[in-house]
Design an enzyme around this catalytic site. Structure first.
Site, PDB file in Angstrom:
ATOM      1  N   LYS A  86       0.855  -1.194   0.000  1.00  0.00           N
ATOM      2  CA  LYS A  86       0.000   0.000   0.000  1.00  0.00           C
ATOM      3  C   LYS A  86       0.890   1.242   0.000  1.00  0.00           C
ATOM      4  CE  LYS A  86      -3.827   0.111   2.498  1.00  0.00           C
ATOM      5  NZ  LYS A  86      -4.642   0.084   3.733  1.00  0.00           N
TER       6      LYS A  86
HETATM    7  O1  G3P Z   1      -7.367   1.267   5.100  1.00  0.00           O
HETATM    8  C1  G3P Z   1      -7.874   2.583   5.227  1.00  0.00           C
HETATM    9  C2  G3P Z   1      -9.012   2.613   6.169  1.00  0.00           C
HETATM   10  O2  G3P Z   1      -8.774   1.680   7.180  1.00  0.00           O
HETATM   11  C3  G3P Z   1      -9.256   3.941   6.782  1.00  0.00           C
HETATM   12  O3  G3P Z   1     -10.362   3.811   7.591  1.00  0.00           O
HETATM   13  O4  G3P Z   1     -11.904   4.384   9.434  1.00  0.00           O
HETATM   14  O5  G3P Z   1      -9.509   5.103   9.529  1.00  0.00           O
HETATM   15  O6  G3P Z   1     -11.073   6.164   7.930  1.00  0.00           O
HETATM   16  P1  G3P Z   1     -10.727   4.943   8.676  1.00  0.00           P
END
Ligand code: G3P
Length: 225
Positions: A86
């Site tokens: 990533k």
């Molecule tokens: O992999 C990216 C994702 O986990 C971000 O999620 O909830 O931190 O916005 P969040």
């Protein structure tokens, strides 16, 4: 739409795999930090559980080109060839994505807030683009609409790049991805179980059971009649 688990908690990953059809695991530095453990120790445990052929997505921390390249090499060597590196879509990130693809790495272009980022990542050869649906709403834009634009760009340009939608805070955001025809979505356990937890459904199932028991006796099932 393929369903991926966004977690580094092996217990939560096991539970998701036990009940649902899951096709891989995504992590990011914040998710790994929650474990409080050595990241490679955790990631190796996840790899052992999902198997060598399943997709595992692991993010680089470096923000400079050489650092990203070196981290990618270590991540892939420790965790195997079905590990997608990533890389956040910044200017430097795009240079790294292009170079990593030329070396044959699997790439997930992440931290995507705009369709322009997704377009450039697809041009650079990324296998997946990961738009952050909820975080896009957090900055005042329409997260679902951005993913729809990205999907249109990928379709119109005949790119091999696929959407791996990420960052969800509610059920509607997830089902909207399936409606758009996104290839995959990665969902955190906190949101994942909201897709099926529903007191109205539980009450209906309980009422069916009680009605049957009026015909038979408490605890009786179709095995007993
Ligand atoms: O992999 C990216 C994702 O986990 C971000 O999620 O909830 O931190 O916005 P969040």
């Amino acid at each position: 739409m393929k369903f991926i688990v966004d977690s580094a908690d092996i217990g939560q990953i096991r539970e998701a795999y036990e009940y649902l059809v899951c096709e891989g695991v995504t992590t990011n530095p914040s998710i790994l930090a929650k474990s409080g453990r050595n990241p490679y120790e955790v990631l190796k445990e996840i790899r052992a559980f999902i198997g060598k052929d399943a997709d595992l997505h692991v993010q680089v921390i470096s923000t400079d080109y050489d650092g990203i390249m070196a981290e990618a090499e270590k991540i892939a060597s420790v965790l195997g060839k079905n590990t997608f590196i990533k890389v956040p879509v910044t200017k430097v990130g795009l240079k790294a994505i292009k170079a990593l693809k030329a070396k044959g790495y699997g790439i997930t272009a992440t931290a995507i807030y705009t369709s322009a980022q997704a377009y450039l990542a697809a041009q650079a050869g990324a296998d997946f683009v990961a738009p952050y649906v909820n975080r896009i709403y957090d900055i005042g834009n329409d997260g679902v609409a951005v993913v729809e634009q990205i999907q249109n760009i990928l379709d119109a340009g005949n790119y091999k790049t696929k959407v791996l939608a990420a960052s969800f805070k509610n059920v509607g955001q997830v089902t909207a991805m399936a409606e758009i025809g996104a290839y995959s979505a990665t969902v955190q356990p906190e949101v994942l179980w909201k897709l099926i937890n529903n007191p109205t459904v539980d009450a209906a199932v309980e009422a069916f059971k009680k009605d049957f028991e009026t015909l038979t006796a408490k605890g009786k099932t179709m095995l007993d009649v």
